[in-house]
Scaffold this motif. Structure first.
Motif, PDB file in Angstrom:
ATOM      1  N   TRP A 114       0.620  -1.162  -0.161  1.00 48.67           N
ATOM      2  CA  TRP A 114      -0.002   0.194   0.044  1.00 48.67           C
ATOM      3  C   TRP A 114       0.911   1.251  -0.209  1.00 48.67           C
ATOM      4  N   ILE A 115       0.243   2.356  -0.234  1.00 48.61           N
ATOM      5  CA  ILE A 115       0.949   3.664  -0.427  1.00 48.61           C
ATOM      6  C   ILE A 115       1.319   4.271   0.946  1.00 48.61           C
ATOM      7  N   ILE A 116       2.364   4.404   1.446  1.00 47.02           N
ATOM      8  CA  ILE A 116       2.693   4.846   2.726  1.00 47.02           C
ATOM      9  C   ILE A 116       2.584   6.370   2.899  1.00 47.02           C
ATOM     10  N   HIS A 117       2.968   6.979   1.576  1.00 43.93           N
ATOM     11  CA  HIS A 117       3.064   8.352   1.659  1.00 43.93           C
ATOM     12  C   HIS A 117       1.832   9.424   1.686  1.00 43.93           C
ATOM     13  N   ALA A 118       1.877  10.306   2.446  1.00 42.49           N
ATOM     14  CA  ALA A 118       0.747  11.366   2.550  1.00 42.49           C
ATOM     15  C   ALA A 118       0.593  11.863   0.783  1.00 42.49           C
ATOM     16  N   PRO A 119      -0.264  12.311   0.615  1.00 34.38           N
ATOM     17  CA  PRO A 119      -0.144  13.148  -0.784  1.00 34.38           C
ATOM     18  C   PRO A 119       0.647  14.367  -0.699  1.00 34.38           C
ATOM     19  N   GLY A 120       1.708  14.366  -1.690  1.00 30.01           N
ATOM     20  CA  GLY A 120       2.528  15.572  -1.559  1.00 30.01           C
ATOM     21  C   GLY A 120       3.926  15.265  -0.867  1.00 30.01           C
ATOM     22  N   ALA A 121       3.884  14.078  -0.087  1.00 31.84           N
ATOM     23  CA  ALA A 121       4.948  13.893   0.771  1.00 31.84           C
ATOM     24  C   ALA A 121       6.235  13.485   0.052  1.00 31.84           C
ATOM     25  N   ARG A 122       7.316  13.617   0.695  1.00 32.92           N
ATOM     26  CA  ARG A 122       8.637  13.032   0.255  1.00 32.92           C
ATOM     27  C   ARG A 122       8.765  11.542   0.418  1.00 32.92           C
ATOM     28  N   ASN A 123       9.516  10.919  -0.475  1.00 36.85           N
ATOM     29  CA  ASN A 123       9.648   9.408  -0.250  1.00 36.85           C
ATOM     30  C   ASN A 123      10.336   9.080   1.095  1.00 36.85           C
ATOM     31  N   ARG A 124       9.924   8.133   1.766  1.00 40.44           N
ATOM     32  CA  ARG A 124      10.679   7.334   2.897  1.00 40.44           C
ATOM     33  C   ARG A 124      10.683   6.214   2.864  1.00 40.44           C
ATOM     34  N   ALA A 125      11.427   5.556   3.803  1.00 46.07           N
ATOM     35  CA  ALA A 125      11.603   3.949   4.080  1.00 46.07           C
ATOM     36  C   ALA A 125      10.381   3.840   4.813  1.00 46.07           C
ATOM     37  N   PRO A 126       9.889   2.477   4.504  1.00 49.61           N
ATOM     38  CA  PRO A 126       8.867   1.830   5.487  1.00 49.61           C
ATOM     39  C   PRO A 126       9.465   1.767   6.720  1.00 49.61           C
ATOM     40  N   ARG A 127       8.492   2.125   7.765  1.00 52.64           N
ATOM     41  CA  ARG A 127       8.655   1.685   9.222  1.00 52.64           C
ATOM     42  C   ARG A 127       8.745   0.211   9.480  1.00 52.64           C
ATOM     43  N   MET A 128       9.378  -0.225  10.353  1.00 54.11           N
ATOM     44  CA  MET A 128       9.465  -1.725  10.574  1.00 54.11           C
ATOM     45  C   MET A 128       8.019  -2.228  10.793  1.00 54.11           C
ATOM     46  N   ALA A 129       7.041  -1.479  11.525  1.00 57.58           N
ATOM     47  CA  ALA A 129       5.671  -2.068  11.508  1.00 57.58           C
ATOM     48  C   ALA A 129       4.933  -2.114  10.122  1.00 57.58           C
ATOM     49  N   GLU A 130       5.150  -1.262   9.495  1.00 61.96           N
ATOM     50  CA  GLU A 130       4.591  -1.304   8.221  1.00 61.96           C
ATOM     51  C   GLU A 130       5.149  -2.464   7.243  1.00 61.96           C
ATOM     52  N   LEU A 131       6.431  -2.877   7.532  1.00 60.06           N
ATOM     53  CA  LEU A 131       6.916  -3.926   6.718  1.00 60.06           C
ATOM     54  C   LEU A 131       6.314  -5.340   7.216  1.00 60.06           C
ATOM     55  N   ARG A 132       6.406  -5.297   8.568  1.00 61.62           N
ATOM     56  CA  ARG A 132       5.880  -6.508   9.194  1.00 61.62           C
ATOM     57  C   ARG A 132       4.425  -6.958   8.679  1.00 61.62           C
ATOM     58  N   ASP A 133       3.534  -5.841   8.726  1.00 61.77           N
ATOM     59  CA  ASP A 133       2.295  -6.050   8.152  1.00 61.77           C
ATOM     60  C   ASP A 133       2.130  -6.322   6.767  1.00 61.77           C
ATOM     61  N   GLY A 134       3.125  -5.505   5.916  1.00 65.78           N
ATOM     62  CA  GLY A 134       3.151  -5.890   4.438  1.00 65.78           C
ATOM     63  C   GLY A 134       3.540  -7.378   4.201  1.00 65.78           C
ATOM     64  N   LEU A 135       4.637  -7.767   4.911  1.00 72.67           N
ATOM     65  CA  LEU A 135       4.970  -9.064   4.605  1.00 72.67           C
ATOM     66  C   LEU A 135       4.173 -10.265   4.935  1.00 72.67           C
ATOM     67  N   ALA A 136       3.008  -9.827   5.659  1.00 71.95           N
ATOM     68  CA  ALA A 136       2.073 -11.018   5.921  1.00 71.95           C
ATOM     69  C   ALA A 136       1.188 -11.099   4.943  1.00 71.95           C
ATOM     70  N   TRP A 137       1.330 -10.406   3.920  1.00 71.45           N
ATOM     71  CA  TRP A 137       0.360 -10.544   2.742  1.00 71.45           C
ATOM     72  C   TRP A 137       1.220 -11.299   1.364  1.00 71.45           C
ATOM     73  N   VAL A 138       2.459 -11.567   1.663  1.00 70.24           N
ATOM     74  CA  VAL A 138       3.621 -12.354   0.889  1.00 70.24           C
ATOM     75  C   VAL A 138       2.763 -13.856   0.495  1.00 70.24           C
ATOM     76  N   PRO A 139       2.563 -14.456   1.590  1.00 70.42           N
ATOM     77  CA  PRO A 139       2.122 -15.961   1.156  1.00 70.42           C
ATOM     78  C   PRO A 139       0.627 -15.858   0.705  1.00 70.42           C
TER      79      PRO A 139
END
Length: 218
Positions: A114-139
């Motif tokens: 999912w898109i983690i950036h607010a509209p108009g925001a600069r690029n940033r790395a995902p936070r670890m909680a975001e990454l953990r939640d995202g990886l749950a959708w890999v299987p």
């Protein structure tokens, strides 16, 4: 078989973007991935880009996992694609073409889909909680790819998907490469060499017979 890909950077053209979305509405090979994207939207309340209908969709034999959808993507019309404007898309096209990987063999997705950036925001790395939640959708994603022969993980954060991929699909070759963003590609000649080496190995794995035993790679 999905249609042949367009000219470089085509998604910067509003007419091409609209045509791509129209194709999505009738492309059976992307329907399972789109359904998963909708499940993720309902579960997270976040915008999730669609798969590119010119790629392989559920018929893909190579999963190319990036990190997050970029901040340039609109929340309403985003597509995960090598044809998005900017340096990352241009690099993806160049490396995939050089490695000789057919577009219909690929599905490009993100470790945090999912898109983690607010509209108009600069690029940033995902936070670890975001990454953990995202990886749950890999299987669940892997469950939709019965022809998968190899997974390529682009960048440090996507590389953290290795463990869930190996757990879900034992024996599937998993390759790591640097992220194709210009930020990384331009830092050293070794970076593009490593990207091309990983994609060349992926192409080799794809070229083998369908029944060929699949060894692991790191």
């Amino acid at each position: 078989m999905p249609p042949r890909g367009p000219h470089a950077g085509a998604l910067s053209n509003p007419a091409e973007l609209a045509a791509r979305h129209a194709l999505l509405q009738r492309a059976a090979h992307t329907a399972p991935i789109r359904a998963l994207a909708e499940r993720i939207r309902r579960a997270t309340g976040r915008p999730v880009p669609e798969p590119d209908p010119l790629d392989g969709g559920a018929g893909a034999r190579m999963l190319l996992l990036l990190e997050t959808p970029g901040p340039r993507l609109s929340h309403t019309d985003a597509i995960v694609s090598r044809d998005k404007p900017g340096g990352t898309g241009a690099n993806l096209r160049r490396f995939l073409d050089t490695a000789g990987i057919a577009r219909g063999d690929t599905l490009i997705w993100n470790a945090v889909p999912w898109i983690i950036h607010a509209p108009g925001a600069r690029n940033r790395a995902p936070r670890m909680a975001e990454l953990r939640d995202g990886l749950a959708w890999v299987p669940p994603l892997l469950d939709l790819l019965p022809r998968l022969r190899v997974a390529v993980l682009a960048g440090r954060f996507a590389g953290m998907a290795e463990a869930p991929i190996r757990a879900a699909r034992p024996g599937l070759p998993v390759l790591a490469m640097p992220h194709p963003s210009p930020t990384y590609v331009c830092t050293s000649p070794a970076v593009p060499a490593r990207i091309l080496a990983a994609l060349t190995e992926a192409a080799r794995l794809l070229s083998g017979p369908a029944g060929e035993p699949r060894g692991e790679a790191a």
